[in-house]
Design a protein around this motif. Sequence first.
Motif, PDB file in Angstrom:
ATOM      1  N   GLU A 172       8.024  20.073  10.146  1.00  0.00           N
ATOM      2  CA  GLU A 172       8.023  21.535  10.026  1.00  0.00           C
ATOM      3  C   GLU A 172       6.787  22.064   9.307  1.00  0.00           C
ATOM      4  OE1 GLU A 172      10.968  25.190   8.826  1.00  0.00           O
ATOM      5  OE2 GLU A 172      11.760  23.159   8.955  1.00  0.00           O
ATOM      6  N   ARG A 184      14.309  19.509   2.238  1.00  0.00           N
ATOM      7  CA  ARG A 184      14.812  18.995   3.501  1.00  0.00           C
ATOM      8  C   ARG A 184      14.746  17.478   3.500  1.00  0.00           C
ATOM      9  NH1 ARG A 184      13.476  22.399   7.922  1.00  0.00           N
ATOM     10  NH2 ARG A 184      14.695  23.784   6.648  1.00  0.00           N
ATOM     11  N   TYR A 235      15.260  13.897   5.759  1.00  0.00           N
ATOM     12  CA  TYR A 235      15.269  13.288   7.089  1.00  0.00           C
ATOM     13  C   TYR A 235      15.838  11.877   6.952  1.00  0.00           C
ATOM     14  CZ  TYR A 235      12.192  17.128   8.289  1.00  0.00           C
ATOM     15  OH  TYR A 235      11.669  18.387   8.486  1.00  0.00           O
ATOM     16  N   LEU A 262      13.469  14.807  13.377  1.00  0.00           N
ATOM     17  CA  LEU A 262      13.811  15.980  14.175  1.00  0.00           C
ATOM     18  C   LEU A 262      14.274  17.090  13.235  1.00  0.00           C
ATOM     19  CD1 LEU A 262      15.829  14.120  16.935  1.00  0.00           C
ATOM     20  CD2 LEU A 262      13.479  14.961  17.094  1.00  0.00           C
ATOM     21  N   ILE A 263      13.659  18.236  13.329  1.00  0.00           N
ATOM     22  CA  ILE A 263      14.005  19.354  12.447  1.00  0.00           C
ATOM     23  C   ILE A 263      15.493  19.692  12.548  1.00  0.00           C
ATOM     24  CG2 ILE A 263      13.615  21.810  12.009  1.00  0.00           C
ATOM     25  CD1 ILE A 263      10.674  21.318  12.899  1.00  0.00           C
ATOM     26  N   ASP A 264      16.022  19.686  13.759  1.00  0.00           N
ATOM     27  CA  ASP A 264      17.434  20.026  13.959  1.00  0.00           C
ATOM     28  C   ASP A 264      18.393  19.030  13.324  1.00  0.00           C
ATOM     29  OD1 ASP A 264      16.644  22.251  15.352  1.00  0.00           O
ATOM     30  OD2 ASP A 264      17.023  21.390  17.329  1.00  0.00           O
ATOM     31  N   GLU A 265      17.946  17.816  13.067  1.00  0.00           N
ATOM     32  CA  GLU A 265      18.816  16.801  12.462  1.00  0.00           C
ATOM     33  C   GLU A 265      18.573  16.633  10.971  1.00  0.00           C
ATOM     34  OE1 GLU A 265      19.769  13.230  14.444  1.00  0.00           O
ATOM     35  OE2 GLU A 265      19.422  14.092  16.429  1.00  0.00           O
ATOM     36  N   THR A 288      18.599  17.577   6.960  1.00  0.00           N
ATOM     37  CA  THR A 288      19.609  18.159   6.085  1.00  0.00           C
ATOM     38  C   THR A 288      18.909  18.940   4.982  1.00  0.00           C
ATOM     39  OG1 THR A 288      21.036  16.250   6.467  1.00  0.00           O
ATOM     40  CG2 THR A 288      21.548  17.632   4.574  1.00  0.00           C
ATOM     41  N   THR A 289      19.296  20.184   4.784  1.00  0.00           N
ATOM     42  CA  THR A 289      18.787  20.958   3.667  1.00  0.00           C
ATOM     43  C   THR A 289      19.672  20.677   2.462  1.00  0.00           C
ATOM     44  OG1 THR A 289      17.953  22.669   5.144  1.00  0.00           O
ATOM     45  CG2 THR A 289      18.236  23.273   2.832  1.00  0.00           C
TER      46      THR A 289
END
Length: 79
Positions: A15, A36, A38, A48-51, A53-54
Amino acid sequence: MALSPDLLSILACPEDKGPLYHLEAEDLLYNPRLTRAYAVRDGIPVMLIDEATTVDAEEHERLMALVEAGSISPTFSAS
């Protein structure tokens, strides 16, 4: 399974393109700027940004304490 130093030296957050911290014991790569995480699954970083965790503030502090205690360097130097 440990990630190779060559791979770690080129890994960046997908990102913000900045460096990450590899927390091997946690099986994750962490971006403290975006809070974030990963996952690393079976020795493969899931970038993957969608996977991602924040993490909340408490988890951020815990992860950064691990970084400091383990003298973990970022994947590369941002210049």
